[in-house]
Design a protein around this motif. Structure first.
Motif, PDB file in Angstrom:
ATOM      1  N   ASP A 349       0.829  -1.211   0.000  1.00  0.00           N
ATOM      2  CA  ASP A 349       0.000   0.000   0.000  1.00  0.00           C
ATOM      3  C   ASP A 349       0.858   1.253   0.000  1.00  0.00           C
ATOM      4  O   ASP A 349       1.864   1.322   0.702  1.00  0.00           O
ATOM      5  N   LYS A 350       0.435   2.249  -0.770  1.00  0.00           N
ATOM      6  CA  LYS A 350       1.133   3.546  -0.749  1.00  0.00           C
ATOM      7  C   LYS A 350       0.312   4.484   0.129  1.00  0.00           C
ATOM      8  O   LYS A 350      -0.878   4.698  -0.110  1.00  0.00           O
ATOM      9  N   ILE A 351       0.963   5.046   1.155  1.00  0.00           N
ATOM     10  CA  ILE A 351       0.274   5.956   2.072  1.00  0.00           C
ATOM     11  C   ILE A 351       0.946   7.327   1.987  1.00  0.00           C
ATOM     12  O   ILE A 351       2.177   7.424   2.061  1.00  0.00           O
ATOM     13  N   ILE A 352       0.143   8.389   1.800  1.00  0.00           N
ATOM     14  CA  ILE A 352       0.687   9.751   1.771  1.00  0.00           C
ATOM     15  C   ILE A 352      -0.077  10.598   2.786  1.00  0.00           C
ATOM     16  O   ILE A 352      -1.299  10.501   2.896  1.00  0.00           O
ATOM     17  N   THR A 353       0.643  11.422   3.538  1.00  0.00           N
ATOM     18  CA  THR A 353      -0.021  12.312   4.503  1.00  0.00           C
ATOM     19  C   THR A 353       0.280  13.761   4.128  1.00  0.00           C
ATOM     20  O   THR A 353       1.304  14.056   3.528  1.00  0.00           O
ATOM     21  N   THR A 354      -0.622  14.659   4.501  1.00  0.00           N
ATOM     22  CA  THR A 354      -0.352  16.094   4.404  1.00  0.00           C
ATOM     23  C   THR A 354      -0.666  16.690   5.766  1.00  0.00           C
ATOM     24  O   THR A 354      -1.766  16.511   6.287  1.00  0.00           O
ATOM     25  N   GLU A 355       0.341  17.341   6.365  1.00  0.00           N
ATOM     26  CA  GLU A 355       0.233  17.725   7.781  1.00  0.00           C
ATOM     27  C   GLU A 355       0.681  19.160   8.020  1.00  0.00           C
ATOM     28  O   GLU A 355       1.395  19.740   7.207  1.00  0.00           O
ATOM     29  N   GLY A 364       8.534   4.650   5.819  1.00  0.00           N
ATOM     30  CA  GLY A 364       7.798   4.048   4.701  1.00  0.00           C
ATOM     31  C   GLY A 364       6.551   4.803   4.284  1.00  0.00           C
ATOM     32  O   GLY A 364       5.789   4.330   3.441  1.00  0.00           O
ATOM     33  N   ILE A 365       6.298   5.984   4.908  1.00  0.00           N
ATOM     34  CA  ILE A 365       5.107   6.767   4.558  1.00  0.00           C
ATOM     35  C   ILE A 365       5.565   8.121   4.025  1.00  0.00           C
ATOM     36  O   ILE A 365       6.434   8.762   4.599  1.00  0.00           O
TER      37      ILE A 365
END
Length: 566
Positions: A349-355, A364-365
């Motif tokens: 799974d590809k996980i991307i966050t915007t914070e 790995g994220i």
């Protein structure tokens, strides 16, 4: 040449690193602000020993094996335990007026400068590695610490006369401010305050100038505690010192500023986020302490009961939809989100966050920090993220209609979206989205759950004791003796382990609003929050108060905490 670049070029010259590896490590350094040497070792590009030997050769410093040296007590006394712990140094020999110290971070020139000011002698560096340094500090200094009270009473004699006589409004030139910031007693006092904060697991340190006093307060487990106030005339010196450490504009005292300081204290990487605010009587400075060793990003450790844990695990494994966390600032939403992302972070799974901002690095994220000042908002970030082929996305906060619409679009196109909202309870999230302008039918087809949370303090296990409960106490949380069915209620009487507070650590209390068919039809009819709450309770939802009472009856928290947080 800039220090980090200097190290990279040296390792390439020695044939220990390739240009491609250096470029990759520098990208990581730009993103996280971490030290290049640590990144190179973490990525497995070079061995720590290679870095030490290369630096030693180039900087003309000896490499010291601290596990084999024997250091006399009179030399150890040259550097106080708090200074050794804060800077990661150990004095190893003195010759004439030159003190040689082993350093865990030889590429930081500020350390030797600070030590020269603080110790009033010439200081030379030798190279050691962080693991040996941590063991040596424990071996030679043990748990001993100076007290801030002792230092403040000493400082009355030691303070330079310029500091005692300054008029803080009168100082504007940078040279005078630099001199203030580099005054040895000021450096020593600030070091001690930081060591104490990290030792007490404080989440924030507040420096607050008032008309007649200068307060320093720590936030520990959500509550503020005051320490012995330093003299009022030190306010400018301390704020200037913090600015020097955070690379802020030392002369700018009319506008707020933000920065960060990275420390390695007793082998722990601690990140300090600095915020300054001009107030009536000087600058208020707040440090947010991000100590990665204190926060356990683990769903098992958040305070969830098994039934709630099962629900959350089922939710985060869904292929699409929106999961919303809600609660005020500092209620642990980010920790819960990070823990959930860590649990589902798999290679497929590809996980991307915007914070705003990135608080902890997640292995790995892909993490993106928003910068509204240059137009990089949550909405704009989210649009670009969806072109990066993610499976799961975290949006730090839904602040406006545009961000909410893109999050809904993302969930409709097969993404699982995690986000936060500011509402008082879980059912209130739905009403808030409708108020923003989101169509109810879109809410029912995308929102899987909204989870409200708060943090309550846990009773200190070392001084926990039974409490004689009166009806008045129970009335504060709308309970009677019949409700507690003779189960014992506890409190902490206060001990040295918990700083006499009776509390140590915090846990979450949760309210889970899980969307089902009955609730969907109410949402489509735009039912008020009170109706949604009642229907959710009929479907098995525990309110924040009910979850807190469960934890009270299990002996984990106190009546005061339940009343305060719910």
């Amino acid at each position: 040449m800039e220090q980090a670049g200097f190290l990279g070029e040296l390792l390439i010259e020695q044939g220990l690193l390739t240009k491609e590896q250096l470029s990759e490590a520098r990208e990581e350094q730009t993103r996280t602000g971490r030290l290049l040497g640590h990144i190179l070792v973490d990525f497995g590009f070079v061995e720590e020993n290679d870095i030490l030997l290369t630096l030693g050769k180039q900087l003309g410093m000896e490499v010291v094996d601290l596990s084999t040296v024997d250091i006399p007590q009179e030399i150890l006394k040259k550097v106080s335990s708090s200074t050794a712990k804060l800077y990661g140094v150990i004095p190893i020999r003195i010759k004439g007026n030159v003190l040689t110290v082993a350093m865990a971070d030889p590429l930081n020139p500020n350390i030797l400068d600070d030590l020269r000011f603080t110790l009033s002698c010439d200081v030379r560096g030798a190279i050691s590695n962080p693991e040996e340094m941590e063991a040596a500090i424990l071996k030679f200094y043990g748990e001993e610490d100076e007290s801030i009270e002792d230092l403040l009473s000493e400082m009355d004699d030691e303070l330079s006369s310029e500091i005692s006589e300054i008029d803080s409004d009168g100082i504007t030139d940078i040279a005078s401010l630099q001199e203030l910031a580099n005054d040895a007693p000021v450096i020593k006092l600030l070091n001690l305050i930081l060591i104490q904060a990290i030792k007490d697991r404080a989440s924030d340190v507040h420096f607050e100038p008032f008309e007649k006093e200068f307060k320093v307060r720590y936030r520990i487990d959500g509550a503020l505690y005051e320490m012995v106030p330093p003299p009022k005339h030190l306010a400018l010196a301390i704020s200037s010192r913090i600015k020097v450490m955070a690379d802020l504009d030392i002369a700018e005292r009319r506008l707020p500023q933000d920065g960060r300081i990275q420390l390695n204290v007793s082998g722990r990487n601690v990140d300090l986020r600095i915020s300054t605010l001009p107030t009536q009587f000087g600058e208020s400075v707040v440090m947010r302490v991000l100590d990665r060793t204190v926060v356990a990003l683990d769903l098992e450790k958040l305070g969830l009961y098994k039934d709630d844990m099962d629900k959350i695990e089922e939710l985060i494994e869904k292929p699409n939809g929106i999961i919303i966390l809600t609660g005020p600032t500092g209620s642990g939403k980010t920790t819960t989100l990070y823990s959930a992302l860590k649990r589902i972070n798999k290679i497929e799974d590809k996980i991307i966050t915007t914070e705003d901002p990135i608080e902890y690095d997640l292995e790995g994220i892909m993490q993106v920090a928003i910068k509204p000042s240059i137009g990089l908002t949550f909405a704009r970030c989210l649009r670009s993220i969806l072109r990066q082929d993610p499976d799961k996305v975290m949006v730090g906060e839904v602040r406006d209609l545009e961000t909410a619409q893109i999050a809904i679009q993302a969930s409709l196109t097969g993404h699982l979206v995690f986000t936060t909202l500011h509402t008082n309870d879980a059912p209130g999230c739905i009403t808030r989205l409708v108020d923003m302008g989101i169509e109810p039918f879109l809410i029912t087809s995308t929102v899987q759950a909204s989870i409200a949370q708060r943090l309550i303090r846990k009773i200190c296990e070392d001084c926990k004791e039974k409490l004689e409960v009166t009806q008045e106490m129970l009335a504060r949380i709308n309970l009677t003796h019949k409700d507690i069915e003779g189960r014992p209620i506890y409190h902490g009487k206060g001990c040295s382990k918990c700083n006499q507070t009776g509390y140590r650590g915090r846990m979450g209390i949760f309210e889970m609003f899980l969307m089902n068919d009955a609730l969907r039809s109410l949402v489509l009819d735009v039912a008020p929050t009170s109706v949604l709450r009642q229907k959710a309770k009929e479907s098995g939802m525990f309110t924040l108060r009910e979850d807190a009472v469960r934890k009270l009856l299990d002996g984990a928290t106190t009546i005061e905490e339940v009343a305060r947080e719910t």
